[in-house]
Structures are given as C-alpha cells and as structure tokens.
Design a protein around this motif. Sequence first.
Motif, PDB file in Angstrom:
ATOM      1  N   ASP A 140       0.820  -1.216   0.000  1.00 37.38           N
ATOM      2  CA  ASP A 140       0.000   0.000   0.000  1.00 37.38           C
ATOM      3  C   ASP A 140       0.856   1.269   0.000  1.00 37.38           C
ATOM      4  OD1 ASP A 140       1.019  -0.068   2.554  1.00 37.38           O
ATOM      5  OD2 ASP A 140      -0.907   0.224   3.565  1.00 37.38           O
ATOM      6  N   LYS A 141       2.070   1.171  -0.558  1.00 32.61           N
ATOM      7  CA  LYS A 141       2.998   2.314  -0.566  1.00 32.61           C
ATOM      8  C   LYS A 141       2.355   3.565  -1.160  1.00 32.61           C
ATOM      9  CE  LYS A 141       7.365   3.841  -2.704  1.00 32.61           C
ATOM     10  NZ  LYS A 141       6.817   4.861  -3.596  1.00 32.61           N
ATOM     11  N   ILE A 142       1.643   3.422  -2.276  1.00 32.77           N
ATOM     12  CA  ILE A 142       1.043   4.581  -2.941  1.00 32.77           C
ATOM     13  C   ILE A 142       0.094   5.309  -2.001  1.00 32.77           C
ATOM     14  CG2 ILE A 142      -0.473   5.318  -4.833  1.00 32.77           C
ATOM     15  CD1 ILE A 142       0.583   2.881  -6.433  1.00 32.77           C
ATOM     16  N   ILE A 143      -0.729   4.539  -1.305  1.00 35.20           N
ATOM     17  CA  ILE A 143      -1.725   5.138  -0.408  1.00 35.20           C
ATOM     18  C   ILE A 143      -1.048   5.776   0.797  1.00 35.20           C
ATOM     19  CG2 ILE A 143      -3.702   4.624   1.084  1.00 35.20           C
ATOM     20  CD1 ILE A 143      -3.271   2.180  -1.586  1.00 35.20           C
ATOM     21  N   GLN A 144      -0.072   5.084   1.364  1.00 33.67           N
ATOM     22  CA  GLN A 144       0.600   5.605   2.555  1.00 33.67           C
ATOM     23  C   GLN A 144       1.358   6.898   2.253  1.00 33.67           C
ATOM     24  OE1 GLN A 144       0.193   4.684   5.703  1.00 33.67           O
ATOM     25  NE2 GLN A 144      -1.287   3.198   4.916  1.00 33.67           N
ATOM     26  N   GLU A 145       1.975   6.980   1.087  1.00 32.02           N
ATOM     27  CA  GLU A 145       2.711   8.209   0.776  1.00 32.02           C
ATOM     28  C   GLU A 145       1.753   9.377   0.571  1.00 32.02           C
ATOM     29  OE1 GLU A 145       5.998   8.262  -1.840  1.00 32.02           O
ATOM     30  OE2 GLU A 145       6.943   6.517  -0.908  1.00 32.02           O
ATOM     31  N   PHE A 146       0.579   9.101   0.006  1.00 33.86           N
ATOM     32  CA  PHE A 146      -0.406  10.180  -0.128  1.00 33.86           C
ATOM     33  C   PHE A 146      -0.867  10.645   1.256  1.00 33.86           C
ATOM     34  CE2 PHE A 146      -4.818  11.640  -0.273  1.00 33.86           C
ATOM     35  CZ  PHE A 146      -4.656  12.761  -1.086  1.00 33.86           C
ATOM     36  N   ILE A 147      -1.138   9.700   2.147  1.00 34.96           N
ATOM     37  CA  ILE A 147      -1.566  10.051   3.507  1.00 34.96           C
ATOM     38  C   ILE A 147      -0.484  10.870   4.206  1.00 34.96           C
ATOM     39  CG2 ILE A 147      -2.120   9.097   5.782  1.00 34.96           C
ATOM     40  CD1 ILE A 147      -3.397   6.695   4.289  1.00 34.96           C
ATOM     41  N   ASN A 148       0.790  10.431   4.062  1.00 33.18           N
ATOM     42  CA  ASN A 148       1.906  11.157   4.688  1.00 33.18           C
ATOM     43  C   ASN A 148       1.999  12.586   4.171  1.00 33.18           C
ATOM     44  OD1 ASN A 148       4.076   8.221   4.603  1.00 33.18           O
ATOM     45  ND2 ASN A 148       2.561   8.835   6.120  1.00 33.18           N
ATOM     46  N   ALA A 149       1.872  12.737   2.848  1.00 35.86           N
ATOM     47  CA  ALA A 149       1.953  14.078   2.257  1.00 35.86           C
ATOM     48  C   ALA A 149       0.808  14.952   2.744  1.00 35.86           C
ATOM     49  CB  ALA A 149       1.938  13.973   0.734  1.00 35.86           C
ATOM     50  N   LYS A 150      -0.395  14.389   2.777  1.00 33.13           N
ATOM     51  CA  LYS A 150      -1.569  15.139   3.220  1.00 33.13           C
ATOM     52  C   LYS A 150      -1.400  15.585   4.667  1.00 33.13           C
ATOM     53  CE  LYS A 150      -6.613  14.701   3.472  1.00 33.13           C
ATOM     54  NZ  LYS A 150      -7.760  13.774   3.315  1.00 33.13           N
ATOM     55  N   GLU A 151      -0.888  14.689   5.517  1.00 33.19           N
ATOM     56  CA  GLU A 151      -0.662  15.024   6.927  1.00 33.19           C
ATOM     57  C   GLU A 151       0.382  16.118   7.094  1.00 33.19           C
ATOM     58  OE1 GLU A 151      -1.698  10.626   8.873  1.00 33.19           O
ATOM     59  OE2 GLU A 151       0.390  11.222   8.510  1.00 33.19           O
ATOM     60  N   THR A 152       1.277  16.240   6.104  1.00 31.99           N
ATOM     61  CA  THR A 152       2.320  17.266   6.138  1.00 31.99           C
ATOM     62  C   THR A 152       1.813  18.600   5.592  1.00 31.99           C
ATOM     63  OG1 THR A 152       3.841  15.441   5.676  1.00 31.99           O
ATOM     64  CG2 THR A 152       4.791  17.612   5.593  1.00 31.99           C
ATOM     65  N   ILE A 154       0.521  19.004   2.416  1.00 30.93           N
ATOM     66  CA  ILE A 154       0.867  19.103   0.999  1.00 30.93           C
ATOM     67  C   ILE A 154      -0.367  18.804   0.146  1.00 30.93           C
ATOM     68  CG2 ILE A 154       2.305  18.117  -0.854  1.00 30.93           C
ATOM     69  CD1 ILE A 154       3.879  19.752   1.204  1.00 30.93           C
ATOM     70  N   ARG A 155      -0.583  19.622  -0.886  1.00 29.44           N
ATOM     71  CA  ARG A 155      -1.605  19.308  -1.884  1.00 29.44           C
ATOM     72  C   ARG A 155      -0.973  18.304  -2.845  1.00 29.44           C
ATOM     73  NH1 ARG A 155      -4.075  23.172  -6.653  1.00 29.44           N
ATOM     74  NH2 ARG A 155      -5.903  21.894  -7.140  1.00 29.44           N
ATOM     75  N   ALA A 156      -1.100  17.044  -2.491  1.00 28.71           N
ATOM     76  CA  ALA A 156      -0.320  16.003  -3.164  1.00 28.71           C
ATOM     77  C   ALA A 156      -1.076  15.396  -4.336  1.00 28.71           C
ATOM     78  CB  ALA A 156       0.055  14.913  -2.167  1.00 28.71           C
ATOM     79  N   LYS A 157      -0.307  15.051  -5.332  1.00 28.75           N
ATOM     80  CA  LYS A 157      -0.803  14.411  -6.550  1.00 28.75           C
ATOM     81  C   LYS A 157      -0.082  13.073  -6.680  1.00 28.75           C
ATOM     82  CE  LYS A 157       1.473  15.590  -9.988  1.00 28.75           C
ATOM     83  NZ  LYS A 157       2.205  16.200 -11.115  1.00 28.75           N
ATOM     84  N   PRO A 158      -0.740  11.949  -6.348  1.00 26.91           N
ATOM     85  CA  PRO A 158      -0.059  10.651  -6.498  1.00 26.91           C
ATOM     86  C   PRO A 158       0.369  10.409  -7.948  1.00 26.91           C
ATOM     87  CG  PRO A 158      -2.058  10.424  -5.199  1.00 26.91           C
ATOM     88  CD  PRO A 158      -2.084  11.804  -5.777  1.00 26.91           C
ATOM     89  N   VAL A 159       1.594   9.924  -8.104  1.00 28.83           N
ATOM     90  CA  VAL A 159       2.143   9.590  -9.424  1.00 28.83           C
ATOM     91  C   VAL A 159       2.182   8.071  -9.534  1.00 28.83           C
ATOM     92  CG1 VAL A 159       4.167   9.725 -10.919  1.00 28.83           C
ATOM     93  CG2 VAL A 159       3.526  11.693  -9.494  1.00 28.83           C
ATOM     94  N   ILE A 160       1.511   7.537 -10.542  1.00 27.01           N
ATOM     95  CA  ILE A 160       1.394   6.088 -10.706  1.00 27.01           C
ATOM     96  C   ILE A 160       1.767   5.718 -12.142  1.00 27.01           C
ATOM     97  CG2 ILE A 160      -0.156   4.095 -10.515  1.00 27.01           C
ATOM     98  CD1 ILE A 160      -1.984   5.804  -8.753  1.00 27.01           C
ATOM     99  N   ILE A 161       2.569   4.698 -12.308  1.00 29.62           N
ATOM    100  CA  ILE A 161       2.828   4.196 -13.661  1.00 29.62           C
ATOM    101  C   ILE A 161       1.512   3.675 -14.219  1.00 29.62           C
ATOM    102  CG2 ILE A 161       4.033   2.446 -15.037  1.00 29.62           C
ATOM    103  CD1 ILE A 161       6.286   2.565 -12.973  1.00 29.62           C
ATOM    104  N   GLY A 162       1.114   4.185 -15.382  1.00 22.44           N
ATOM    105  CA  GLY A 162      -0.159   3.788 -15.973  1.00 22.44           C
ATOM    106  C   GLY A 162      -0.220   2.301 -16.254  1.00 22.44           C
ATOM    107  N   PRO A 163      -1.409   1.710 -16.214  1.00 18.05           N
ATOM    108  CA  PRO A 163      -1.519   0.247 -16.366  1.00 18.05           C
ATOM    109  C   PRO A 163      -1.029  -0.285 -17.708  1.00 18.05           C
ATOM    110  CG  PRO A 163      -3.697   1.304 -16.322  1.00 18.05           C
ATOM    111  CD  PRO A 163      -2.707   2.343 -15.933  1.00 18.05           C
ATOM    112  N   VAL A 164      -1.243   0.455 -18.785  1.00 15.16           N
ATOM    113  CA  VAL A 164      -0.783  -0.038 -20.088  1.00 15.16           C
ATOM    114  C   VAL A 164       0.735   0.044 -20.170  1.00 15.16           C
ATOM    115  CG1 VAL A 164      -0.967   0.194 -22.592  1.00 15.16           C
ATOM    116  CG2 VAL A 164      -2.966   0.652 -21.154  1.00 15.16           C
ATOM    117  N   THR A 165       1.290   1.182 -19.733  1.00 12.51           N
ATOM    118  CA  THR A 165       2.751   1.306 -19.719  1.00 12.51           C
ATOM    119  C   THR A 165       3.377   0.243 -18.827  1.00 12.51           C
ATOM    120  OG1 THR A 165       2.939   3.630 -20.356  1.00 12.51           O
ATOM    121  CG2 THR A 165       4.621   2.785 -18.860  1.00 12.51           C
ATOM    122  N   TYR A 166       2.762  -0.022 -17.662  1.00 13.53           N
ATOM    123  CA  TYR A 166       3.328  -1.038 -16.763  1.00 13.53           C
ATOM    124  C   TYR A 166       3.441  -2.385 -17.461  1.00 13.53           C
ATOM    125  CZ  TYR A 166       3.980  -4.368 -13.040  1.00 13.53           C
ATOM    126  OH  TYR A 166       4.478  -5.415 -12.277  1.00 13.53           O
TER     127      TYR A 166
END
Length: 768
Positions: A140-152, A154-166
């Motif tokens: 759940d790294k993606i979710i936890q980093e968003f939560i951490n940024a929000k708690e700090t 930060i207006r955070a924008k999660p960056v995810i490798i797109g499913p087709v590119t992956y």
Amino acid sequence: MQTHILGYPRIGSNRELKKACEQYWTGKTDLNHLLETGKIIKNNHWKLQQEAGIDLIPCNDFSYYDQVLDMTLTVGAIPERYRQLAVQKQETDLYFAMARGFQQEGLDITAMEMTKWFDTNYHYIVPEFQKDQEFSLFSDKIIQEFINAKETGIRAKPVIIGPVTYLLLGKEKEGGFDKLDLIRNLLPVYLQILKELENHGAEYIQFDEPFLALDLSGKAKEAYGFVYAEIRKQFPNLKFIVATYFEGLKDNLSLAAALPVNMLHIDLVRCPEQLDKALNTIPETLSLSLGIVDGRNIWKNDFEKSLSFIEKAVRKIGSERVFIAPSCSLLHAPSDLDLEKNEDILSAEIKQWMAFAKQKVHEIVILKKLASENPDYNTLQQFAENKKALENRRISTLIHNQDVKDRVDVTTDEDAKRSSPFKARKKSQQDILQLPLFPTTTIGSFPQTKEVRNWRAKFKKGKLNAEQYDALLKQETERTIRWQEEIGIDVLVHGEFERNDMVEYFGEQLAGFAFTQNGWVQSYGSRCVKPPVIYGDVHRPAPMTVYWSEYAQSLTKKWVKGMLTGPVTILQWSFVRDDQPRSLTCKQIALAIRDEVTDLERAGIRIIQIDEPAIREGLPLRAAEWQNYLRWAVEAFRISASGVEDATQIHTHMCYSEFNDIIQNIADMDADVITIECSRSQMELLNAFADFKYPNEIGPGVYDIHSPRVPSKEEMVELLKKAQAVIPAEQLWVNPDCGLKTRHWEETEKALIAMVAASKEMSEVFAL
C-alpha cells in the motif's frame, strides 16, 4: 494557470538515500534508520516545492530502489522464485531481494532483469509475467505516501505508472500469450488503489503513460481506450492526468486526446512542434500540461521561448486549462545547483548557464508569474537576468575552437574503416595474441575498495601528493595483475583504480567539459553517477590512459587490455550542449578517442576495448528516426576504432540492451570482439546474434555483477553451454556482464575463480 512537477530526484542532495540503503544492506543500520531517511528526504522535497509555489506536488515519485519495482510489488506481480521470501520476510527485504537477488539462509535466488528506462541512463527492474497472471494489492505504498503528504499539509498528486505502460515495460516469461492480455487481470488492482486514494481525499492522480509517445500496436491502442474508459466510469469525480514524455505524441495524438481524462501532459522540449496540433485536437474538456522546462538536461530555461508556448496555448484554450511543468520527471537532473560552491571545479561563467532540479522548480514558478497579466518587479528582473545569461553563453569564447571544427570538416569515410575485413584481421590477431578456446577476461574495472576511494579523496584534498598517490595506485594495480595471473585469466585488465567513473574520468581530460561536485543522478538502485557537462568543442589535449596501460603491461607477459569509453557513451552519459546537433558533438569526441587508441597501439597495447553500453540507449523512441541516429553513432565508433593495424584487436562492451532490432548496426560497428550482458536473461539476448549469424567474436556475460550473489561454476557452465548451442565455440569469450567496480573483493574473487574453472571445463570438453 497552475504549475506541477511530474517527479523529483529521490537520492537526496547529498546522496543520503544511497548511503542509507547501502548501510542497511551491509547490516550497519536497521530498517528504521532506512525508513526514517526516506521520510526526511520526502518531506524536504515536498516542502521545497510547496515553498517555491508549486500548485500540485507529486507523491509516490519517491522510491528506495526503482519506481517500476515499486509498482510490481504493489500489484503483487512477485515471481514464483520469491514466494518463500514473500512469506518469510518483511516487505522491504523481499523488495530488495527482487532487485538484487538473495543468497543466504540456504536460499539462492537470482535477481529480476534490469534494463534502460526508455532512452535514459536510468535502469528499471523488468516485471515478469506468466500466462493468466493474477494480480492483487500487495503493497500500500502509494496510499501511505499520499496520507503522509496530506498530513504534512501538501496538496499532493499521487504519481502512478499507468496500467498499459506497466504491462508494456514487462516481459513474458513463457510463450503463448501477449502481456497486454493481462490488462483485465491488472485493472481491478488499479481500481482498488484509486478507491483508497479517493477515500483519503485525493483530487488529482497522475498516470505516467510514456508509451503513448512511442509506436503502438493496434492492441495497445485498444488497451488504452478500454482502461481509461473503465477508470472514468468507476471514478467520475477524480481528476486524471495522463503524462507523456521523451517524445511527441505524433500519430497517437488523437488517441491520447480522446481518453476520458482531465489533463494531458506533452513534452515540448523533445517535440516542440507538437503544440500546434495538440491545441487544435484536444476537446474542450481537456486541459493541457506544457512540458517546457527540460527535465533531462542542466541548461537554464529560455524564458522568452517558453513564454511563447504558454501565450500560444492561453490564446487558444484559456489560462484555466493550461498547466506549466517540466518536460518529464526531474529524476534525471541533479538536485541543487546551490551546492556547487567551488569555482575551481565549476566556473562562475559556466554555472550561470545552468539549472538543477531545485532551480527548475523555481523556473516553472517564475514562468507562471511572467505569463500573468501583471508580473511584479522581482519577476521582471529574473526575466532580464535569464536573457543576460543566455546571451553570455551564446557569445562566450569558452565554447568554440576552430581547430576542432576544421578537423571534423576534413574527416572522410575512409577514417571510419579498418584496413582489412574481420576474417583477415582475426588471423593477424591470433598469430600475435595466441589465445585459447573460450578465452577469459573481465570488462575492465575491479572493486574500488574503501581504501582506494580514500586515497582519491586524500589526493583531491592535498593530503597525498601526486607521487604518493601514484605509488598507492601502482601497488593496487600490481596486486590485481598478479591475482589475475594466479587464477588463470587469459586477457588481463589493470583494474582502473585511478578512475572515478567511466565517463567522468575521460571528461576530466578532454577540453570542452565541465564538472560538478554534487551533480549526482541515479543510475539504478543506490548507484549514482555524476555526469560531466559538455559545454564546448571537444578535443584531447594529451594522452589519457597510456601511462596506466603501459605500466600494467610492463608487469606481465600476458596481454593487458587498454580500456576506453566510446564516443556515443560519453555523449549519452553527459549533459550535452544544446546549441549544436548531438551528432556533431559525438564526432568531435570520436576523433579525441581515436587519438587515444592510436597512442595505446604505439605503446604496445594490442587489445583495446572501447566501451559503448549506451549505443542502444541512444536510439530515438520512434523507429522511423532510428537509421539517422544509427548512421552517425556507428560512424563515430568506427572513427574512434579504425586508426589501428589489423593485428590490434578492438573490443567493445554493451550491457542491458535488446539487440534484435539493431543487430545489423551492431555488426556494422565491426568490433573484433563484443561483450554483452547475458546472465540475467539466461542467454536470451544471444539469440539475436545467432539468428543473424554474427561473424565476429562474442563474450556473453556469465556472471551478473549487479547482484551480490556469487554464481557457481556449474551455473556458468550451463550458461556457456546455452551460448555454445547457438554460437560456434571459436567465436566465444568468457566474461562477467559488466565492470566489477561496485562489487566487493570477496565475492569478485569467488565468482572469477568459478568463471575461469567454467571456461576450462568447456575447453576440456572441446579438446576431447
């Protein structure tokens, strides 16, 4: 108008992450120290961007090793050989085992394959796919980093490798299926991630889909349409950004513009001409992110030029639909130019032409202010300073050398040809070299121990004089030569203890190059490089390697290879001037290397290796543009190699490359011997050479040096048998995948002793 960053360098301004990872791997610190280091780096980078005034700040752009490996762990695409570790080990250790291999506790597990990230010098861990592969949310790294940024805050924008590119980044590990067949299995995990992010208050999500800027199959195009329609159906309120980079959308523009997303990012550094068509194609529902600050190079942005892009976009679609961004993630740029304080290393004049990641963040914010209706006085002053720096660079006398330009102008086709074809050269070389069947060698470097690095640091600080430093290096060189003789290696190397980096070392001795103290960028994992900066015309004022090659050869009756880095690799692994074609800069470097090659030959060095690991990496991302690049790249190598006699054997080395589609061009390079990475792919890469009936000699790597695990003799014999099954024995060499600089002596000694034993066993089989 808003600003955003696609990604930020993660190693830390002083390579804190590199040090923390390596301390953890060696047991010097615990997991808490590693995780705390990562937390500090992330928080510092979020705060830096927030204070600069960036509107959307990325999260999940941080990684302890590689962002693709992060995604592999997230979606549970864990190869079967790691399943026991997945049960026994905590997540971080499983993660590092997948990247580096695992050889302890009675287990011996090979690392996952590694290859180049598009046309960069960054390496990613290749996902492995099986037919009917199942995926599930494992990390759940993606979710936890968003939560951490929000708690700090930060207006955070999660960056995810797109499913087709992956999926397209991965490799099918068995036949009978296409990896894109897995999209329906993979998509539910992405939907689960998005649901979690939405529940935690995410507003924007960035999907990195760089394959949209490449040549796509019909099946891939269908996958894009299907995936984003499903995502939009499930999440009507989330704002999705699809980011493309490293190339223009070109024939895929209509596909990208039709995706049901909120914003499309385009790279206007690599493909500025795509802006007009994009503005005329995108629907009214789509915002456009302009990638106008170069995320791949270190030169200051041309504010005037960038403003013309912004103004054109604003006139066409309105400022509320325009976002300003770097061309790609700033992962590929050094962290902070402010750390360059030593003018003896980087002059003030050259420094004023440059911008690192931190400065690029500020450039984006300044451009937003300049594009506003009433920029303030300070912003206008920054605009004036930008124009002044660019003009200073344009007219600087540091850049141009007429003698170099004249020499390039008189270079002919004959300068790029050996005197005789390979068949004749091979006979001349064997008459002199007298090498056995399955000759053994290494790629060049040997472990740079703490002591060697300490000597170099003391020498640079003046704590050792040149004579003392020279004596220590000679001592280490002789020890390495004697050890290679002792274990029976056929063609020796001097170990390269005098060298810091395979490109930086040469750049330091070539005119037209500048250097930094802290201009580090990540190559893979904890491996960082400090690329030189090519700012002007290149030439070689004096011999660069002859002294150490002559010394090493004087110690032994065996042959010692001269070790050089090739012109294309020096170009690719440097930050290159952008005021003339790259092909012209490459030819200048080629002529400098040619001078070194002929000097080595005159000094009695009969085997000379010109490494070109970056030839494949330099390929344009669109196949239609390959031949022009390959023409000048191959010509540059041949210019560097063709000034010698038939009896002098020219080697080259390439690693982590797919050769099938450029095998004719590899043959056109006409190196007498090519060594390639082959162990992680279990000799799969050799098939291209076999199918082509490659005429020259080949050294397929039998020892993966990017992993700490030590392969057995039996494992290497099996690899050599696979190689010999497709390549005649008389063409084969035996060697590691790459240089041994990053390895420790203990594992190196064990592996090379096993490698020599494997070669002897194969020779004995053929002697019967």
